[in-house]
Every structure is written in structure tokens, then in C-alpha cells.
Scaffold this motif. Structure first.
Motif, PDB file in Angstrom:
ATOM      1  N   THR A 164      69.402  -9.790  66.498  1.00 21.82           N
ATOM      2  CA  THR A 164      69.400 -10.704  67.647  1.00 21.82           C
ATOM      3  C   THR A 164      68.773 -10.035  68.860  1.00 21.82           C
ATOM      4  N   THR A 165      69.117  -8.763  69.085  1.00 17.13           N
ATOM      5  CA  THR A 165      68.551  -8.019  70.216  1.00 17.13           C
ATOM      6  C   THR A 165      67.050  -7.856  70.062  1.00 17.13           C
ATOM      7  N   ALA A 166      66.609  -7.586  68.844  1.00 19.18           N
ATOM      8  CA  ALA A 166      65.182  -7.401  68.593  1.00 19.18           C
ATOM      9  C   ALA A 166      64.402  -8.678  68.889  1.00 19.18           C
ATOM     10  N   VAL A 167      64.945  -9.821  68.490  1.00 18.01           N
ATOM     11  CA  VAL A 167      64.277 -11.099  68.749  1.00 18.01           C
ATOM     12  C   VAL A 167      64.140 -11.325  70.262  1.00 18.01           C
ATOM     13  N   LYS A 168      65.182 -10.980  71.019  1.00 14.67           N
ATOM     14  CA  LYS A 168      65.121 -11.123  72.479  1.00 14.67           C
ATOM     15  C   LYS A 168      64.032 -10.226  73.069  1.00 14.67           C
ATOM     16  N   ILE A 169      63.914  -9.007  72.555  1.00 18.08           N
ATOM     17  CA  ILE A 169      62.895  -8.083  73.052  1.00 18.08           C
ATOM     18  C   ILE A 169      61.499  -8.631  72.782  1.00 18.08           C
ATOM     19  N   VAL A 170      61.281  -9.132  71.576  1.00 15.24           N
ATOM     20  CA  VAL A 170      59.971  -9.690  71.225  1.00 15.24           C
ATOM     21  C   VAL A 170      59.654 -10.892  72.110  1.00 15.24           C
ATOM     22  N   SER A 171      60.652 -11.739  72.343  1.00 17.67           N
ATOM     23  CA  SER A 171      60.441 -12.920  73.185  1.00 17.67           C
ATOM     24  C   SER A 171      60.080 -12.514  74.614  1.00 17.67           C
ATOM     25  N   LEU A 172      60.752 -11.491  75.129  1.00 20.55           N
ATOM     26  CA  LEU A 172      60.435 -11.008  76.475  1.00 20.55           C
ATOM     27  C   LEU A 172      59.006 -10.470  76.527  1.00 20.55           C
ATOM     28  N   ARG A 173      58.627  -9.689  75.528  1.00 23.57           N
ATOM     29  CA  ARG A 173      57.293  -9.099  75.540  1.00 23.57           C
ATOM     30  C   ARG A 173      56.196 -10.154  75.483  1.00 23.57           C
ATOM     31  N   ALA A 174      56.500 -11.297  74.882  1.00 20.85           N
ATOM     32  CA  ALA A 174      55.521 -12.377  74.852  1.00 20.85           C
ATOM     33  C   ALA A 174      55.272 -12.928  76.255  1.00 20.85           C
ATOM     34  N   GLU A 175      56.272 -12.791  77.144  1.00 20.95           N
ATOM     35  CA  GLU A 175      56.146 -13.294  78.510  1.00 20.95           C
ATOM     36  C   GLU A 175      55.526 -12.274  79.456  1.00 20.95           C
ATOM     37  N   VAL A 176      55.548 -10.997  79.070  1.00 16.66           N
ATOM     38  CA  VAL A 176      55.142  -9.924  79.975  1.00 16.66           C
ATOM     39  C   VAL A 176      53.711 -10.074  80.492  1.00 16.66           C
ATOM     40  N   PRO A 177      52.705 -10.341  79.649  1.00 19.24           N
ATOM     41  CA  PRO A 177      51.341 -10.444  80.193  1.00 19.24           C
ATOM     42  C   PRO A 177      51.212 -11.466  81.314  1.00 19.24           C
ATOM     43  N   ALA A 178      51.812 -12.638  81.139  1.00 21.18           N
ATOM     44  CA  ALA A 178      51.730 -13.666  82.178  1.00 21.18           C
ATOM     45  C   ALA A 178      52.436 -13.222  83.449  1.00 21.18           C
ATOM     46  N   ILE A 179      53.582 -12.534  83.299  1.00 24.71           N
ATOM     47  CA  ILE A 179      54.324 -12.062  84.474  1.00 24.71           C
ATOM     48  C   ILE A 179      53.509 -11.027  85.248  1.00 24.71           C
ATOM     49  N   VAL A 180      52.902 -10.102  84.539  1.00 28.16           N
ATOM     50  CA  VAL A 180      52.114  -9.056  85.211  1.00 28.16           C
ATOM     51  C   VAL A 180      50.850  -9.647  85.843  1.00 28.16           C
ATOM     52  N   GLU A 181      50.182 -10.560  85.122  1.00 30.23           N
ATOM     53  CA  GLU A 181      48.981 -11.201  85.663  1.00 30.23           C
ATOM     54  C   GLU A 181      49.313 -11.985  86.937  1.00 30.23           C
ATOM     55  N   GLU A 182      50.402 -12.744  86.897  1.00 31.04           N
ATOM     56  CA  GLU A 182      50.792 -13.525  88.069  1.00 31.04           C
ATOM     57  C   GLU A 182      51.202 -12.615  89.217  1.00 31.04           C
ATOM     58  N   SER A 183      51.860 -11.499  88.906  1.00 30.70           N
ATOM     59  CA  SER A 183      52.214 -10.523  89.950  1.00 30.70           C
ATOM     60  C   SER A 183      50.956  -9.994  90.632  1.00 30.70           C
TER      61      SER A 183
ATOM     62  N   LEU B  89      62.036 -11.126  53.081  1.00 30.30           N
ATOM     63  CA  LEU B  89      60.949 -11.511  53.982  1.00 30.30           C
ATOM     64  C   LEU B  89      61.295 -12.834  54.632  1.00 30.30           C
ATOM     65  N   ASP B  90      60.943 -12.940  55.936  1.00 28.53           N
ATOM     66  CA  ASP B  90      61.181 -14.202  56.631  1.00 28.53           C
ATOM     67  C   ASP B  90      60.205 -14.300  57.800  1.00 28.53           C
ATOM     68  N   ILE B  91      59.904 -15.513  58.196  1.00 20.30           N
ATOM     69  CA  ILE B  91      59.115 -15.750  59.404  1.00 20.30           C
ATOM     70  C   ILE B  91      60.045 -16.472  60.370  1.00 20.30           C
ATOM     71  N   LEU B  92      60.426 -15.800  61.433  1.00 20.59           N
ATOM     72  CA  LEU B  92      61.388 -16.331  62.385  1.00 20.59           C
ATOM     73  C   LEU B  92      60.691 -17.204  63.424  1.00 20.59           C
ATOM     74  N   GLU B  93      61.493 -17.909  64.197  1.00 16.89           N
ATOM     75  CA  GLU B  93      60.951 -18.760  65.263  1.00 16.89           C
ATOM     76  C   GLU B  93      60.127 -17.906  66.233  1.00 16.89           C
ATOM     77  N   GLY B  94      59.034 -18.469  66.688  1.00 18.41           N
ATOM     78  CA  GLY B  94      58.156 -17.721  67.581  1.00 18.41           C
ATOM     79  C   GLY B  94      57.132 -16.900  66.824  1.00 18.41           C
ATOM     80  N   ASN B  95      56.974 -17.195  65.535  1.00 16.13           N
ATOM     81  CA  ASN B  95      56.022 -16.466  64.678  1.00 16.13           C
ATOM     82  C   ASN B  95      56.328 -14.975  64.624  1.00 16.13           C
ATOM     83  N   ILE B  96      57.615 -14.660  64.507  1.00 16.63           N
ATOM     84  CA  ILE B  96      58.063 -13.270  64.403  1.00 16.63           C
ATOM     85  C   ILE B  96      58.323 -12.949  62.934  1.00 16.63           C
ATOM     86  N   GLY B  97      57.641 -11.959  62.406  1.00 16.37           N
ATOM     87  CA  GLY B  97      57.859 -11.559  61.029  1.00 16.37           C
ATOM     88  C   GLY B  97      59.109 -10.710  60.885  1.00 16.37           C
TER      89      GLY B  97
END
Length: 617
Positions: A311-330, A122-130
Motif C-alpha cells: 500500500t505504501t509503495a502504491v502511494k509513493i508511485v502515485s506521488l511520483r507521477a505528480e512530481v513533474p507537474a508540481i516542479v514545472e508549475e513551481s 504478476l499483476d497490473i495495478l491501477e495507474g498502470n503500476i506493475g
């Protein structure tokens, strides 16, 4: 039937040989066949085998057989090939001791804690990713025994995370009853979901695995991102968990294709011999796909080497955290800038609804987000030009010599004079007025003058992809008489909120073609942008006959906007032609006067003009 007969006949032939040359009982082959027929999880592959055994018994062909291990190898190949299943294997194991299912020993709490901590990472990664890794999936009953400890040591620490990475790359064993137990933590309590169906061949029963209405502890829910890491070492029950969550669209799978093993493999002793046959005795049938992951494996959404999956999974999670703001701003950019105001506001609201409905929850890369966003915008607006744009910069200006300009113009324009003095002019892109202005005289000399004195003119825009509209007024002006200013179009600019009148020009470089001679414009489904504006004006003012196909229905050159601080850019049409005189061409295209396939348009135009010109002689 024939295939089954071949299998049994082959086995019985080998049985005769074994009996003659080794200490194998003559019943070994029929016993082996019976085990397969009674226990193999896909009985439809064995149709007719039972009936064919009697016929095969009469075969007395003798083969020279080697020792028991080689016989087992040959039998294994025959059976596996016949049923097209590499999991069915025959082995010779005189010292085989059946494995006893592991039982959780009665340990004091402190030792039980140590056991669980050693088997679960078990670990809690940067960005509050379990991050959770388990290498064996516990059955429901065992999980219930250690449940309170699991809650305290693991689950309650993961619940507050913003996303979870569930690592199954090394999970090679597990209990079938653990499947609904795990899946249910990532679904709602109601309604119950049919997760999987398990067919057990020995009992000839099918068990529906359903999500569980009550669980120990809280559910992780259906909103927060869930990434499953898988590899070629992911086997059995872990594959089933991954397949279920994938087809429920609850998890994104990252890594390698799984092993394609079996939900349940049994090793069965053949009679009183030391031969054993390993048979898949149960199979998974997913209620969503109607098929199984067994043999073929579970394919990931994002395929990467197993060691790169985290590493790929962490990148995907980080991107998804940005998605709501990107869609709202669009949505905000579209509402404030799209050329057709009411449509822009409606598209923005629907885009926000799409976000709220989870349509962007499964994006796995920036490219995937851009593709998804473009598809949604086109679906909501019907406008091919409202999309994720490119930030590619144009080529830097070059210092051309007059000779270079001449060669460039020869490449960019094609002219001809056909029979009966019919002129032909083709160009595939409109240029910016400020860029064209310095070379206007060269264009007149090397292009325009070649068609100027014809009796009729065909302008071929079938391959014209548009470009800037700044030269449209000037180009249109060549086909009207001087001395009278003509309103060509009205352009509404959403950004400034103003309407601009597009007027013919009083002064031109070179002589005009005038308004009296016949003019035909050829179009196709590829005719776009600035070319459509030209066609729209000439058709609306009755100056040209349009022959070919309905145009692309794109837009005036769109404006590129950066979406917030992201590296996503939107291409938004901000200008539209005046629609008070009729329907807009943007999004709809311009219908020709004479519709014909694009490749027939030129011959049609020449035929019409030839008939007209000859008739007027």
C-alpha cells in the motif's frame, strides 16, 4: 591473536572432556577449528588461530560435559561469539542428509508454464503500476532455459507499465548468478557497471559481478520508478539484489529491515562424526559502500510493517507521477512572481534542469518532496525565503478589552532606562499597521512614553523575526523631524510591475523622538524580514548606528501560492527594496557598523553611549 587463542583453547578443552566422557574422537575440536579456519568468509577475524592450536593442545582441564546435542550447543556459542558472527553454528545431526540442489526437470511446455505461473505472481495495478513477486531468484543458466517463457508470461506484460513494484518480502533463496541478471534489467546496457564483488573463501577468489551488456528481452530502463518490497524474511541473494539496487540509487526500498543472512552458507561435516558446522563461505563486498549487508541486513528507505509495504509503495508511485507537474508549475510561479525578475527566471530554468536530471525521482512522501524542493530552491537562489510555504491560517480576530490590550503590550514590548538616561526598547515582531492603528494610543502610553524623554535610545531587534512591513513607514517617522517628507525606500512589486515610494508620515500618534538624539539598533543573525527593512532604512539614511551581527538576509513578507491543484504551497518573495542606491539586503543581510557577537551588543552600545553622553556634559 589473544581472541583466537581463547577460541582454540576453549574448543580443545572441551575436546579433552568429550573424549573422557563420551564416544567423541579426540580430533573433533581440531577438525572443527580447521573447518572454520579454512572456510570462514572473513579470515581476518581468525588471525593467529592456526599458530595457537599447538599451544592449546597442552590444556588438560576437565569439565563435566552433557550429551552431544548440548556439546554442539556450547561449541556453537563459543565459535559464534569468538568470531562475532551468529551465522557460524555447530549442530549434532546423526540423520542429516545433505540437500541436493534443485534442478529444473525436463517438462513439456504446458507443465513448465504451470510451474512458472505457480511460483511467480504478476499483476497490473491501477495507474498502470506493475507488480511482480518471486520467492526464489533463478540462476542465470536456469533463466536462460525458461527465458522465452518468462518473457511471454511475465516480462513483456510488465514492460509497458509506468512503474514497477518488485516484491521480495518472501524471497528466501536464490542463485548468486541471478544477481547481475536481475539488476541489469534496471540499468543501461552501456557502460557496464560493477554491481558487486563476491569473495569465496575455500577457493580464495574474488569474482566481480558486472551488469550484462545483452539480455533476453528489453530492459525496464533507469527512468521509470522501481520499488522493492522487503521484509525480515528477505534473505540471501534477495538481500544482495536489494542492496545493489539501493546503492545504485535505482530502487526505493519499502518495508522492514532484511534478515542479514548470508550470500552462501555451507554445512560441513566434522571429520567422521555426526557433528556439522554451518559456515558462511562467501561474502558480498559492495563496490559503492565498501561494506556488506550480511549480518546487519538491508535497511529500507521507508520503514513500514511488511503487510503495509505494498500500500505504501502504491502511494509513493502515485506521488511520483505528480512530481513533474508540481516542479514545472513551481518553476512557472517563480519565473512570473519572484521579486528579482532575472533571478526568478534563472532559478526556474535550473529547477527544470534539476527535474530532468532525475533529482526528484526518489521522493517517497509529500514531506520528502517539500524538503527536497525547498533545498533546491534555496541552493539555486541563495534566498532562504523562497521555499515551500505553510498554509496555516492565522488566529481569528479577537475582541480585546482595553485591559487585555495593555497586558498584551506589556508582554510584547520591553522598556528600560539605563544609567545616563539611556532608553531601551525591545520588541520581537512587527505588527500589521491596520491592526496596530486602533491600539496606537495605548502603545504610546504604556511603551513609547517610557523612553521618549531619554537622551539616547537603544532599539533591540536581536530577536525580532519580522512580520508585516506595513508599519515600517510609521515607525521610521518617529526618528525624523516633522514638516519634511522623507523618501525612506522604494519598493518594487513584481506582481504589479510597479515601484512604490515608501515615505515618512506627517501625522503620528504621540510625539516624535526626532533626528537629533543618538539612536543605536542592535541586530543578530536572527533579525529578519520587516526588522531588516527598518534597519536597512535607518542605516541607509544615516539615522542610526548598527551594532551586533549581520542580519538574516531574508525578504519582505513573501506571498503564498498554491502549486497547481496540488496541496503544495510555495512561499515566494514578490517585493524587494530599491537596489539603485546599493546592494539589496534580501538574501545578503545587513552588516552592522560595529560587528560584535549578539550577546555582547547591548553592553557595547551602552558603553559607547555612556562615553558619548558623559563627554558632552
Amino acid at each position: 591473536m589473544a581472541k583466537a587463542l581463547f577460541l582454540v583453547a576453549s574448543l580443545l578443552i572441551l575436546g579433552d572432556v568429550s573424549f573422557l566422557h563420551a564416544s567423541f574422537p579426540p580430533s573433533i575440536i581440531s577438525d572443527l577449528a580447521k573447518i572454520v579456519m579454512d572456510n570462514y568468509c572473513s579470515p581476518e577475524k581468525l588471525a593467529g588461530m592456526k599458530e595457537d592450536i599447538g599451544e592449546a593442545h597442552s590444556n588438560t582441564e576437565v569439565l563435566n560435559m552433557p550429551d552431544a546435542d548440548e556439546l554442539a550447543s556450547i561449541l556453537s556459542e563459543e565459535v559464534g561469539t569468538t568470531v562475532s558472527d551468529p551465522r557460524v553454528k555447530v549442530s549434532y545431526e546423526p540423520n542429516y542428509v545433505p540437500a541436493v540442489p534443485q534442478q529444473l526437470p525436463p517438462l513439456p511446455p504446458e507443465q513448465l508454464v504451470a510451474v512458472l505461473q505457480s511460483s511467480i505472481k504478476l499483476d497490473i495495478l491501477e495507474g498502470n503500476i506493475g507488480y511482480l513477486r518471486i520467492d526464489h531468484i533463478l540462476g542465470e543458466h536456469v533463466a536462460e532455459k525458461v527465458g522465452p517463457l518468462l518473457l511471454d508470461l511475465v516480462w513483456n506484460k510488465l514492460l509497458p507499465t509506468s512503474a514497477l513494484i518488485f516484491d521480495l518480502r518472501y524471497t528466501g533463496s536464490g542463485d548468486i548468478s541471478g544477481i547481475p541478471y536481475i539488476v541489469s534489467y534496471f540499468t543501461e546496457a552501456e557502460p557496464l557497471i560493477h554491481i558487486d564483488s563476491v569473495y569465496d573463501r575455500p577457493s580464495n577468489t574474488t569474482t566481480k559481478l558486472m551488469s550484462m551488456p545483452t539480455l533476453l528481452g528489453q530492459r525496464y530502463g533507469v527512468i521509470k520508478p522501481l520499488i522493492l518490497l522487503i521484509s525480515q524474511n528477505t534473505k540471501g541473494v534477495a538481500e544482495d539484489v536489494a542492496y545493489c539496487l539501493k546503492n545504485l540509487k535505482r530502487a526505493t526500498l519499502v518495508g522492514e529491515k532484511t534478515a542479514g543472512s548470508s550470500l552462501k552458507l555451507d554445512k560441513i561435516k566434522v571429520g567422521d562424526t555426526d557433528f556439522y558446522v554451518t559456515v558462511p563461505t562467501a561474502k558480498s563486498i559492495n563496490p559503492i559502500t565498501g561494506s556488506s549487508w550480511e549480518v546487519t541486513g538491508v535497511s529500507p528507505h521507508v520503514e513500514v510493517d511488511a503487510e503495509d509495504a505494498l500500500t505504501t509503495a502504491v502511494k509513493i508511485v502515485s506521488l511520483r507521477a505528480e512530481v513533474p507537474a508540481i516542479v514545472e508549475e513551481s518553476a512557472t510561479l517563480i519565473a512570473n512572481n519572484y521579486a528579482f525578475e532575472s533571478i526568478g527566471i534563472d532559478v526556474a530554468e535550473k529547477l527544470k534542469e534539476t527535474l530532468a536530471n532525475g533529482e526528484f525521482n526518489m521522493v517517497v512522501s509529500k514531506e520528502d518532496l517539500e524538503t527536497k524542493l525547498t533545498a533546491e530552491l534555496m541552493k539555486l537562489s541563495g534566498d532562504k525565503s523562497l521555499k515551500v510555504g505553510s498554509t496555516t491560517q492565522g488566529l481569528p480576530p479577537m475582541d480585546y478589552t482595553p485591559e487585555m490590550y495593555v497586558e498584551l503590550i506589556k508582554i510584547s514590548f520591553h522598556t528600560d532606562v539605563f544609567e545616563n538616561n539611556i532608553g531601551y526598547l525591545r520588541f520581537d515582531m512587527f505588527g500589521d499597521f491596520e491592526e496596530v492603528k486602533p491600539i496606537a494610543q495605548i502603545i504610546v502610553e504604556h511603551v513609547w512614553n517610557k523612553v521618549l524623554n531619554t537622551d539616547a535610545l537603544i532599539i533591540d531587534l536581536r530577536n525580532n523575526l519580522g512580520g508585516p512591513t506595513t508599519a515600517i513607514a510609521g515607525f521610521c517617522s518617529y526618528f525624523f523631524d516633522g514638516g519634511k517628507e522623507i523618501l525612506l525606500d522604494k519598493l518594487y512589486d513584481r506582481q504589479s510591475g510597479t515601484t512604490i515610494e515608501l515615505l515618512s508620515l506627517a501625522e503620528l500618534t504621540g510625539p516624535r523622538y526626532g533626528s537629533k538624539r543618538s539612536l543605536i539598533i542592535l541586530t543578530s543573525g536572527a533579525t529578519s524580514g520587516a526588522a531588516e527593512e527598518f534597519v536597512y532604512i535607518m542605516k541607509k539614511l544615516g539615522r542610526a548606528m548598527i551594532i551586533g551581527e549581520t542580519t538574516a538576509g531574508s525578504s519582505h513578507p513573501p506571498t503564498t501560492f498554491q502549486v497547481g491543484e496540488s496541496d503544495v504551497f510555495l512561499s515566494i518573495p514578490t517585493v524587494h527594496s530599491d537596489i539603485t542606491a546599493g546592494p539589496a539586503w534580501e538574501g545578503a543581510g545587513i552588516a552592522p557598523h560595529i560587528p560584535v557577537p549578539a550577546d555582547a551588543a547591548l553592553d557595547t552600545a551602552k558603553g559607547m553611549l555612556n562615553k558619548h553622553l558623559v563627554g558632552n556634559q
